[in-house]
Design an enzyme around this catalytic site. Structure first.
Site, PDB file in Angstrom:
ATOM      1  N   LYS A   1       0.828  -1.212   0.000  1.00 50.68           N
ATOM      2  CA  LYS A   1       0.000   0.000   0.000  1.00 50.68           C
ATOM      3  C   LYS A   1       0.866   1.268   0.000  1.00 50.68           C
ATOM      4  O   LYS A   1       2.080   1.206   0.219  1.00 50.68           O
ATOM      5  CB  LYS A   1      -0.940  -0.046   1.201  1.00 50.68           C
ATOM      6  CG  LYS A   1      -1.911  -1.231   1.149  1.00 50.68           C
ATOM      7  CD  LYS A   1      -2.932  -1.165   2.281  1.00 50.68           C
ATOM      8  CE  LYS A   1      -3.906  -2.325   2.200  1.00 50.68           C
ATOM      9  NZ  LYS A   1      -4.971  -2.203   3.237  1.00 50.68           N
TER      10      LYS A   1
ATOM     11  N   ARG B   1      -2.288 -14.543   5.055  1.00 49.36           N
ATOM     12  CA  ARG B   1      -2.974 -13.750   6.091  1.00 49.36           C
ATOM     13  C   ARG B   1      -2.225 -13.884   7.425  1.00 49.36           C
ATOM     14  O   ARG B   1      -2.138 -12.936   8.197  1.00 49.36           O
ATOM     15  CB  ARG B   1      -4.431 -14.203   6.254  1.00 49.36           C
ATOM     16  CG  ARG B   1      -5.327 -13.987   5.032  1.00 49.36           C
ATOM     17  CD  ARG B   1      -5.709 -12.555   4.780  1.00 49.36           C
ATOM     18  NE  ARG B   1      -6.377 -11.918   5.875  1.00 49.36           N
ATOM     19  CZ  ARG B   1      -7.117 -10.805   5.744  1.00 49.36           C
ATOM     20  NH1 ARG B   1      -7.283 -10.238   4.546  1.00 49.36           N
ATOM     21  NH2 ARG B   1      -7.674 -10.239   6.773  1.00 49.36           N
TER      22      ARG B   1
ATOM     23  N   ASN C   1      -2.023   0.293   6.492  1.00 51.36           N
ATOM     24  CA  ASN C   1      -1.503  -0.913   7.136  1.00 51.36           C
ATOM     25  C   ASN C   1      -0.601  -1.758   6.229  1.00 51.36           C
ATOM     26  O   ASN C   1      -0.577  -2.984   6.323  1.00 51.36           O
ATOM     27  CB  ASN C   1      -2.649  -1.730   7.752  1.00 51.36           C
ATOM     28  CG  ASN C   1      -3.671  -2.164   6.722  1.00 51.36           C
ATOM     29  OD1 ASN C   1      -3.527  -1.856   5.538  1.00 51.36           O
ATOM     30  ND2 ASN C   1      -4.693  -2.864   7.160  1.00 51.36           N
TER      31      ASN C   1
ATOM     32  N   GLU D   1      -9.155 -10.497  -7.536  1.00 47.92           N
ATOM     33  CA  GLU D   1      -8.240  -9.380  -7.301  1.00 47.92           C
ATOM     34  C   GLU D   1      -7.001  -9.479  -8.184  1.00 47.92           C
ATOM     35  O   GLU D   1      -6.497  -8.469  -8.684  1.00 47.92           O
ATOM     36  CB  GLU D   1      -7.866  -9.329  -5.814  1.00 47.92           C
ATOM     37  CG  GLU D   1      -9.063  -8.941  -4.941  1.00 47.92           C
ATOM     38  CD  GLU D   1      -8.841  -9.136  -3.452  1.00 47.92           C
ATOM     39  OE1 GLU D   1      -9.755  -8.762  -2.679  1.00 47.92           O
ATOM     40  OE2 GLU D   1      -7.779  -9.650  -3.034  1.00 47.92           O
TER      41      GLU D   1
ATOM     42  N   THR E   1      -5.606  -6.723  10.754  1.00 48.20           N
ATOM     43  CA  THR E   1      -5.838  -5.461  10.042  1.00 48.20           C
ATOM     44  C   THR E   1      -5.278  -4.271  10.813  1.00 48.20           C
ATOM     45  O   THR E   1      -4.625  -3.399  10.245  1.00 48.20           O
ATOM     46  CB  THR E   1      -7.362  -5.259   9.837  1.00 48.20           C
ATOM     47  OG1 THR E   1      -7.913  -6.432   9.235  1.00 48.20           O
ATOM     48  CG2 THR E   1      -7.642  -4.053   8.965  1.00 48.20           C
TER      49      THR E   1
ATOM     50  N   HIS F   1      -2.090  -5.450   1.554  1.00 47.30           N
ATOM     51  CA  HIS F   1      -3.375  -6.130   1.376  1.00 47.30           C
ATOM     52  C   HIS F   1      -3.113  -7.617   1.244  1.00 47.30           C
ATOM     53  O   HIS F   1      -2.084  -8.021   0.699  1.00 47.30           O
ATOM     54  CB  HIS F   1      -4.052  -5.620   0.091  1.00 47.30           C
ATOM     55  CG  HIS F   1      -5.265  -6.415  -0.304  1.00 47.30           C
ATOM     56  ND1 HIS F   1      -6.501  -6.175   0.236  1.00 47.30           N
ATOM     57  CD2 HIS F   1      -5.415  -7.458  -1.160  1.00 47.30           C
ATOM     58  CE1 HIS F   1      -7.374  -7.035  -0.288  1.00 47.30           C
ATOM     59  NE2 HIS F   1      -6.745  -7.818  -1.142  1.00 47.30           N
TER      60      HIS F   1
ATOM     61  N   TYR G   1     -12.314  -2.004  -3.971  1.00 43.44           N
ATOM     62  CA  TYR G   1     -12.836  -2.132  -2.607  1.00 43.44           C
ATOM     63  C   TYR G   1     -14.362  -2.030  -2.557  1.00 43.44           C
ATOM     64  O   TYR G   1     -14.922  -1.727  -1.497  1.00 43.44           O
ATOM     65  CB  TYR G   1     -12.206  -1.066  -1.712  1.00 43.44           C
ATOM     66  CG  TYR G   1     -10.777  -1.406  -1.301  1.00 43.44           C
ATOM     67  CD1 TYR G   1     -10.520  -2.443  -0.404  1.00 43.44           C
ATOM     68  CD2 TYR G   1      -9.698  -0.697  -1.798  1.00 43.44           C
ATOM     69  CE1 TYR G   1      -9.224  -2.760  -0.021  1.00 43.44           C
ATOM     70  CE2 TYR G   1      -8.389  -1.003  -1.419  1.00 43.44           C
ATOM     71  CZ  TYR G   1      -8.168  -2.043  -0.524  1.00 43.44           C
ATOM     72  OH  TYR G   1      -6.889  -2.360  -0.133  1.00 43.44           O
TER      73      TYR G   1
ATOM     74  N   PHE H   1     -15.581   3.423   6.716  1.00 40.86           N
ATOM     75  CA  PHE H   1     -14.228   3.853   6.349  1.00 40.86           C
ATOM     76  C   PHE H   1     -13.966   3.823   4.850  1.00 40.86           C
ATOM     77  O   PHE H   1     -12.843   4.066   4.407  1.00 40.86           O
ATOM     78  CB  PHE H   1     -13.182   2.994   7.076  1.00 40.86           C
ATOM     79  CG  PHE H   1     -13.292   1.512   6.815  1.00 40.86           C
ATOM     80  CD1 PHE H   1     -12.761   0.947   5.657  1.00 40.86           C
ATOM     81  CD2 PHE H   1     -13.913   0.675   7.730  1.00 40.86           C
ATOM     82  CE1 PHE H   1     -12.864  -0.414   5.411  1.00 40.86           C
ATOM     83  CE2 PHE H   1     -14.022  -0.698   7.488  1.00 40.86           C
ATOM     84  CZ  PHE H   1     -13.496  -1.229   6.320  1.00 40.86           C
TER      85      PHE H   1
ATOM     86  N   ARG I   1       2.461  -6.522   9.214  1.00 35.10           N
ATOM     87  CA  ARG I   1       1.752  -5.325   9.691  1.00 35.10           C
ATOM     88  C   ARG I   1       2.277  -4.864  11.050  1.00 35.10           C
ATOM     89  O   ARG I   1       2.367  -3.656  11.300  1.00 35.10           O
ATOM     90  CB  ARG I   1       0.247  -5.585   9.711  1.00 35.10           C
ATOM     91  CG  ARG I   1      -0.375  -5.487   8.312  1.00 35.10           C
ATOM     92  CD  ARG I   1      -1.776  -6.012   8.275  1.00 35.10           C
ATOM     93  NE  ARG I   1      -2.509  -5.645   7.064  1.00 35.10           N
ATOM     94  CZ  ARG I   1      -3.687  -6.158   6.720  1.00 35.10           C
ATOM     95  NH1 ARG I   1      -4.268  -7.054   7.507  1.00 35.10           N
ATOM     96  NH2 ARG I   1      -4.291  -5.784   5.613  1.00 35.10           N
TER      97      ARG I   1
HETATM   98  P1  IDP Z   1      -7.983  -6.675   5.725  1.00 35.55           P
HETATM   99  O1  IDP Z   1      -7.154  -5.785   4.819  1.00 35.55           O
HETATM  100  O2  IDP Z   1      -7.212  -7.132   6.920  1.00 35.55           O
HETATM  101  O3  IDP Z   1      -8.622  -7.827   4.978  1.00 35.55           O
HETATM  102  P2  IDP Z   1     -10.597  -5.415   5.728  1.00 35.55           P
HETATM  103  O4  IDP Z   1     -11.573  -5.491   6.844  1.00 35.55           O
HETATM  104  O5  IDP Z   1     -10.871  -6.217   4.488  1.00 35.55           O
HETATM  105  O6  IDP Z   1      -9.154  -5.782   6.321  1.00 35.55           O
HETATM  106  O7  IDP Z   1     -10.469  -3.880   5.333  1.00 35.55           O
HETATM  107  C1  IDP Z   1      -9.842  -3.492   4.118  1.00 35.55           C
HETATM  108  C2  IDP Z   1      -8.913  -2.324   4.403  1.00 35.55           C
HETATM  109  O8  IDP Z   1      -9.692  -1.208   4.822  1.00 35.55           O
HETATM  110  C3  IDP Z   1      -7.918  -2.530   5.539  1.00 35.55           C
HETATM  111  O9  IDP Z   1      -6.771  -3.245   5.140  1.00 35.55           O
HETATM  112  C4  IDP Z   1      -7.604  -1.108   5.944  1.00 35.55           C
HETATM  113  O10 IDP Z   1      -6.684  -0.500   5.023  1.00 35.55           O
HETATM  114  C5  IDP Z   1      -8.956  -0.449   5.794  1.00 35.55           C
HETATM  115  N1  IDP Z   1      -9.701  -0.450   7.056  1.00 35.55           N
HETATM  116  C6  IDP Z   1     -10.297  -1.505   7.657  1.00 35.55           C
HETATM  117  N2  IDP Z   1     -10.898  -1.143   8.797  1.00 35.55           N
HETATM  118  C7  IDP Z   1     -10.699   0.194   8.923  1.00 35.55           C
HETATM  119  C8  IDP Z   1     -11.104   1.164   9.904  1.00 35.55           C
HETATM  120  O11 IDP Z   1     -11.770   0.858  10.902  1.00 35.55           O
HETATM  121  N3  IDP Z   1     -10.685   2.449   9.673  1.00 35.55           N
HETATM  122  C9  IDP Z   1      -9.963   2.812   8.571  1.00 35.55           C
HETATM  123  N4  IDP Z   1      -9.573   1.940   7.634  1.00 35.55           N
HETATM  124  C10 IDP Z   1      -9.929   0.638   7.806  1.00 35.55           C
HETATM  125 MG    MG Z   2     -10.005  -7.770   3.434  1.00 41.40          MG
END
Ligand code: IDP
Ligand code: MG
Length: 139
Positions: A11, A87, A114, A128, A93, A117, A51, A59, A104
């Protein structure tokens, strides 16, 4: 059945901080083979599409804005049980909750920025991967 490929993006926080090489080394050291790789930049339309599954989440706007704030590195990776194994390598996350030694935990700045992805299922890994790469571009 679990397939052996997953999709990842480094990212904008990772590319801006100069962490791409270090993070890719972590992936290779963990046994992932690179099958396709592209340094690129998402447009707003592309980030919204990538997304779209999160469109209703609070968010979403912040996520799209963040993911278009700088370059990303898209990659297709191969390893046994790739989705689950990857993962585990990247961690939770929210970096505050990511296990020590995960990508991470070591490189992410925040729950939004973070570092990486990782696909959450075999179906999404394929979708994807195809978002960025044609079949011909995948080794
Ligand atoms: P993941 O990347 O661990 O699978 P997801 O829930 O799929 O997590 O969320 C996608 C992306 O959205 C996250 O990697 C992060 O960049 C962002 N994200 C997730 N939750 C939040 C939040 O509560 N605040 C801001 N950004 C978030
Ligand atoms: Mg995800």
């Amino acid at each position: 059945m679990a397939t052996n490929r997953t999709f990842t993006m480094l990212k904008p926080d990772a590319t801006a901080a100069g962490n791409t090489g270090k993070i890719i080394d972590r992936m290779i050291d963990a046994g992932f083979a690179i099958k396709a790789m592209k340094w690129t930049q998402l447009s707003k339309t592309q980030a919204e599409a990538f997304y779209s599954v999160h469109a209703e989440r609070p968010f979403y706007g912040e996520l799209v804005e963040y993911m278009t704030s700088g370059p990303v590195v898209a990659m297709i990776l191969e390893k046994d049980d790739a989705v689950a194994s990857f993962r585990e390598l990247i961690g939770a996350t929210n970096p505050a909750e990511a296990a020590p030694g995960t990508i991470r935990a070591d490189f992410a700045e925040s729950i939004s920025a973070n570092a990486v992805h990782g696909s959450d299922s075999d179906d999404n890994a394929l979708i994807e991967g195809r978002f960025y790469f044609s079949e011909r571009e995948e080794a």
